[in-house]
Design a protein around this motif. Structure first.
Motif, mmCIF file in Angstrom:
data_model
loop_
_atom_site.group_PDB
_atom_site.id
_atom_site.type_symbol
_atom_site.label_atom_id
_atom_site.label_comp_id
_atom_site.label_asym_id
_atom_site.label_seq_id
_atom_site.Cartn_x
_atom_site.Cartn_y
_atom_site.Cartn_z
ATOM 1 N N GLU A 7 10.187 80.900 15.181
ATOM 2 C CA GLU A 7 11.066 80.720 14.029
ATOM 3 C C GLU A 7 10.359 80.030 12.865
ATOM 4 O OE1 GLU A 7 15.558 80.333 15.937
ATOM 5 O OE2 GLU A 7 14.495 78.519 15.317
ATOM 6 N N HIS A 37 11.844 77.812 9.614
ATOM 7 C CA HIS A 37 13.006 77.228 8.958
ATOM 8 C C HIS A 37 12.653 76.922 7.506
ATOM 9 C CE1 HIS A 37 15.113 75.655 12.884
ATOM 10 N NE2 HIS A 37 14.864 76.959 12.895
ATOM 11 N N TRP A 58 8.319 86.875 13.135
ATOM 12 C CA TRP A 58 9.002 85.617 12.869
ATOM 13 C C TRP A 58 10.478 85.844 12.565
ATOM 14 C CZ3 TRP A 58 6.116 81.725 14.245
ATOM 15 C CH2 TRP A 58 4.731 81.805 14.115
ATOM 16 N N LYS A 99 15.176 81.343 9.352
ATOM 17 C CA LYS A 99 16.470 80.678 9.207
ATOM 18 C C LYS A 99 16.424 79.815 7.964
ATOM 19 C CE LYS A 99 18.011 80.640 14.015
ATOM 20 N NZ LYS A 99 18.431 79.815 15.177
#
Length: 238
Positions: A21, A23, A231, A234
């Protein structure tokens, strides 16, 4: 390009960053005075001294907000108080987490323009983010000719109604990659990016990097660059 405001969600209380991930945090740098005082109390002595050197109060307050919120965000991943976050500085002044936090693998990058900031965080790879406010520039074509490759310059000239937007899209993509690699702006003209008014940007210099374009607010463009693919992105609103 991801242009919707709907992607910026409130961060969950049990914040978890998975290995696949990224962010991205959207930060309002124009904070009310009580919040600014709280954030200022989290800064190190060298950050406080740096804040005091700003001539304009607005710039000083935005620096305090950016650094204080960065500390708050990183502290939430590390499970420590914002004041306990410590930084080292690379050759060009880029902050990275101090060696004592190396076990976390946490990598981050911060960019700000006007009253907005973006912080990108990953736990396995170096990451770069760049944010720019789209503004009129009298020397835009000259800058593009100096820093862009011929086909990029041609794309800009072929889009007279969207020149500013396309210029800053190229700029943020190149800058995000250079911030991730640690290379300086002197390499800007060596980073080839392919994009169009309707197509998302891709790095041409290497096949091993992902590039994400974002529109975090009206008249802003941003890009995130990171090595490898697959990936999940978020986006949190601080």
């Amino acid at each position: 390009m991801t242009a919707s405001n709907d992607i910026w969600l409130p961060a969950p209380t049990d914040l978890t960053l998975l290995p696949d991930e990224i962010h991205v945090w959207r930060i309002d740098l124009d904070q009310p005075e009580p919040q600014l005082q709280n954030l200022a109390a989290t800064l190190s002595s060298d950050e406080t001294a740096r804040a005091e050197r700003f001539y304009f109060q607005e710039h000083r307050q935005r620096f305090i907000a950016g650094r204080g919120i960065l500390r708050t965000i990183l502290g939430s991943y590390l499970g420590i108080q914002p004041l306990q976050v410590q930084f080292n500085y690379q050759q060009r002044g880029k902050p990275v987490l101090a060696d004592k936090f190396s076990h976390s693998g946490l990598a981050f990058n911060l960019s700000h323009s006007q009253g907005l900031g973006l912080c990108a965080v990953n736990c396995t790879r170096p990451i770069g983010v760049d944010l720019e406010y789209i503004r009129p520039m009298s020397d835009l074509e000259a800058l593009a000719e100096r820093f862009f490759l011929p086909r990029e310059y041609d794309m800009l000239r072929q889009s007279p109604n969207r020149q500013q937007e396309i210029f800053f899209r190229y700029w943020t993509c190149k800058e995000a990659y250079l911030k991730a690699t640690g290379d300086g702006l002197s390499q800007l003209e060596q980073i080839e990016v392919s994009l169009s008014p309707t197509e998302p940007a891709k790095l041409q210099i290497t096949e091993d990097w992902s590039l994400f374009e974002l529109v975090p607010a009206n008249n802003y463009v941003a890009a995130v660059a990171i090595e490898n693919f697959g990936w999940g992105l978020k986006c949190w609103q601080y």
